[in-house]
Write a protein that holds these residues in place. Structure first.
Motif, PDB file in Angstrom:
ATOM      1  N   LEU A 263      18.702 -50.019 -63.364  1.00 40.13           N
ATOM      2  CA  LEU A 263      18.654 -50.859 -62.167  1.00 40.13           C
ATOM      3  C   LEU A 263      19.549 -52.087 -62.333  1.00 40.13           C
ATOM      4  O   LEU A 263      20.311 -52.443 -61.426  1.00 40.13           O
ATOM      5  N   PHE A 264      19.490 -52.745 -63.481  1.00 39.04           N
ATOM      6  CA  PHE A 264      20.352 -53.903 -63.747  1.00 39.04           C
ATOM      7  C   PHE A 264      21.817 -53.466 -63.790  1.00 39.04           C
ATOM      8  O   PHE A 264      22.692 -54.145 -63.252  1.00 39.04           O
ATOM      9  N   ALA A 265      22.084 -52.321 -64.441  1.00 41.60           N
ATOM     10  CA  ALA A 265      23.457 -51.830 -64.526  1.00 41.60           C
ATOM     11  C   ALA A 265      24.017 -51.545 -63.133  1.00 41.60           C
ATOM     12  O   ALA A 265      25.151 -51.924 -62.824  1.00 41.60           O
ATOM     13  N   ARG A 266      23.236 -50.903 -62.288  1.00 41.51           N
ATOM     14  CA  ARG A 266      23.667 -50.591 -60.920  1.00 41.51           C
ATOM     15  C   ARG A 266      23.929 -51.871 -60.125  1.00 41.51           C
ATOM     16  O   ARG A 266      24.928 -51.984 -59.421  1.00 41.51           O
ATOM     17  N   HIS A 267      23.027 -52.849 -60.265  1.00 46.06           N
ATOM     18  CA  HIS A 267      23.201 -54.109 -59.547  1.00 46.06           C
ATOM     19  C   HIS A 267      24.493 -54.802 -59.986  1.00 46.06           C
ATOM     20  O   HIS A 267      25.266 -55.275 -59.145  1.00 46.06           O
ATOM     21  N   LEU A 268      24.739 -54.852 -61.287  1.00 44.09           N
ATOM     22  CA  LEU A 268      25.947 -55.513 -61.778  1.00 44.09           C
ATOM     23  C   LEU A 268      27.201 -54.711 -61.463  1.00 44.09           C
ATOM     24  O   LEU A 268      28.279 -55.287 -61.268  1.00 44.09           O
ATOM     25  N   ASP A 269      27.076 -53.397 -61.365  1.00 43.19           N
ATOM     26  CA  ASP A 269      28.207 -52.572 -60.962  1.00 43.19           C
ATOM     27  C   ASP A 269      28.614 -52.926 -59.529  1.00 43.19           C
ATOM     28  O   ASP A 269      29.799 -53.028 -59.212  1.00 43.19           O
ATOM     29  N   ARG A 270      27.625 -53.144 -58.685  1.00 42.63           N
ATOM     30  CA  ARG A 270      27.884 -53.463 -57.273  1.00 42.63           C
ATOM     31  C   ARG A 270      28.197 -54.934 -57.036  1.00 42.63           C
ATOM     32  O   ARG A 270      28.981 -55.280 -56.161  1.00 42.63           O
ATOM     33  N   HIS A 271      27.539 -55.829 -57.779  1.00 40.33           N
ATOM     34  CA  HIS A 271      27.622 -57.267 -57.502  1.00 40.33           C
ATOM     35  C   HIS A 271      28.104 -58.086 -58.693  1.00 40.33           C
ATOM     36  O   HIS A 271      27.931 -59.306 -58.709  1.00 40.33           O
ATOM     37  N   GLY A 272      28.690 -57.428 -59.692  1.00 36.04           N
ATOM     38  CA  GLY A 272      29.124 -58.125 -60.900  1.00 36.04           C
ATOM     39  C   GLY A 272      30.146 -59.214 -60.646  1.00 36.04           C
ATOM     40  O   GLY A 272      30.101 -60.273 -61.275  1.00 36.04           O
ATOM     41  N   ASP A 273      31.071 -58.984 -59.701  1.00 40.96           N
ATOM     42  CA  ASP A 273      32.078 -60.005 -59.410  1.00 40.96           C
ATOM     43  C   ASP A 273      31.421 -61.272 -58.867  1.00 40.96           C
ATOM     44  O   ASP A 273      31.815 -62.381 -59.232  1.00 40.96           O
ATOM     45  N   GLU A 274      30.425 -61.108 -58.015  1.00 43.99           N
ATOM     46  CA  GLU A 274      29.695 -62.267 -57.477  1.00 43.99           C
ATOM     47  C   GLU A 274      28.937 -62.981 -58.596  1.00 43.99           C
ATOM     48  O   GLU A 274      28.922 -64.216 -58.652  1.00 43.99           O
TER      49      GLU A 274
END
Length: 130
Positions: free
Chosen positions: A92-103
């Motif tokens: 879940l954390f990996a998916r979130h950072l994959d999608r929103h890591g730049d932010e």
């Protein structure tokens, strides 16, 4: 530190951190105080300023209310504030950072991909081995 928030239905919840040794967690609680979800993490001993998130779950009867997202966002906000690098072993954390890591990085956050050593460390710690 606890945050007073609202889930997707508008119901009040709190998200707070519960420190323990060796596994700590961010915990989401309903207004009545019952815990209904958690994001488990370890802070590597004698290592860099990192926090390894390895497991997140919400009781199935409370699914769809955005509680897991509240846990992830609170944990990432604290990681920025505390100057910790995030290591997302938890999907879940990996998916979130994959999608929103730049932010996350633009807001001052830092993260890196987990290594085999991170996974071994989590396994050792959660099994109670030194």
């Amino acid at each position: 530190m606890s945050r007073e928030l609202a889930d997707n239905s508008g119901a009040p919840v709190t998200v707070g951190i519960e420190h323990a040794d060796p596994v700590s967690a961010y915990v989401v609680r309903l207004a009545d105080g019952s815990a209904v979800g958690r994001a488990d993490f370890v802070d590597p001993p004698d290592g860099p300023d990192e926090r390894i998130f390895f497991h997140t779950e919400v009781d199935p009867e409370f699914g769809g209310r955005g509680l897991a997202g509240l846990l992830v966002r609170a944990a990432l906000e604290d990681s920025i504030r505390d100057g910790l690098d995030v290591v997302p072993v938890c999907p879940l954390f990996a998916r979130h950072l994959d999608r929103h890591g730049d932010e996350f990085v633009a807001d001052g956050g830092r993260f890196r991909s987990p290594t085999r050593a991170d996974i071994v460390l989590v396994g050792r710690i959660t099994r109670g081995r030194p």
